[in-house]
Design a protein around this motif. Structure first.
Motif, PDB file in Angstrom:
ATOM      1  N   GLN A  67      -7.046  11.891  -0.853  1.00  0.00           N
ATOM      2  CA  GLN A  67      -6.590  12.139   0.510  1.00  0.00           C
ATOM      3  C   GLN A  67      -5.252  11.432   0.677  1.00  0.00           C
ATOM      4  OE1 GLN A  67      -9.597  10.811   3.227  1.00  0.00           O
ATOM      5  NE2 GLN A  67     -11.170  12.096   2.312  1.00  0.00           N
ATOM      6  N   TRP A  68      -4.168  12.192   0.827  1.00  0.00           N
ATOM      7  CA  TRP A  68      -2.814  11.652   0.908  1.00  0.00           C
ATOM      8  C   TRP A  68      -2.239  11.940   2.277  1.00  0.00           C
ATOM      9  CZ3 TRP A  68       0.826   8.518  -0.154  1.00  0.00           C
ATOM     10  CH2 TRP A  68       2.164   8.835  -0.012  1.00  0.00           C
ATOM     11  N   ASN A  69      -1.781  10.911   2.966  1.00  0.00           N
ATOM     12  CA  ASN A  69      -1.139  11.056   4.263  1.00  0.00           C
ATOM     13  C   ASN A  69       0.313  10.635   4.085  1.00  0.00           C
ATOM     14  OD1 ASN A  69      -0.064  10.731   6.848  1.00  0.00           O
ATOM     15  ND2 ASN A  69      -2.022  10.058   7.704  1.00  0.00           N
TER      16      ASN A  69
END
Length: 158
Positions: A67-69
């Motif tokens: 999960q990359w923000n």
């Protein structure tokens, strides 16, 4: 003082200094500066010893866990012992841009600390990779690291 007595005194002084140095290394607080290298199952098996110690956690990125923000530069993923379903794994949070080669099922080493909430906070992320390099093609956006990586992987599979 005779030369023989002086030489003995110098030898005794050198032995005392060497003994004091060895004693400091052996019994000093050098253990506080150690960095442990563990797999997820080894770290989880350490119990309280794993909390707050600086650890290098090695394993593979669990498939589908990334999960990359990009807006907040936060990355969350799971590191597992191996790629098999149900392998012991640990949740990792990092606040850095992942390396271009970072993807599912790649070998990683993360350095940081593990807390009682079950989260490994990483301050350093390294990936295991081959020695092949492909420079971005003209017009490619370097921020599209996932797509360029997929292209390079597909080219290597041919």
């Amino acid at each position: 003082m005779s030369p023989v007595a002086r030489n003995r005194l110098i030898a005794l002084g050198a032995l005392l200094v060497a003994g004091a140095g060895l004693g400091f290394v052996a019994f000093g607080n050098i253990g506080e500066n150690l960095v442990y290298y563990w797999s997820p199952s080894e770290m989880l098996g350490q119990g309280d010893k794993a909390y707050s110690a600086t650890i290098r956690l090695g394993g593979v990125v669990e498939a589908g866990s990334i999960q990359w923000n990009a807006e907040h530069t936060t990355l969350q993923f799971r590191v597992a012992d191996d790629v098999k379903e149900g392998a012991p794994s640990v949740l990792v949070r990092a606040t850095e841009t992942p390396p271009q080669m970072f993807r599912d099922k790649i070998g990683v080493v993360v350095e940081g600390t593990y807390d009682k909430s079950g989260v490994f906070s990483s301050n350093r992320l390294m990936v295991n990779h081959s020695n092949e390099y492909r420079a971005p093609k003209e017009g490619e956006d370097p921020r599209q690291w996932r797509e360029t990586l997929s292209d390079a992987t597909a080219m290597g599979a041919k």
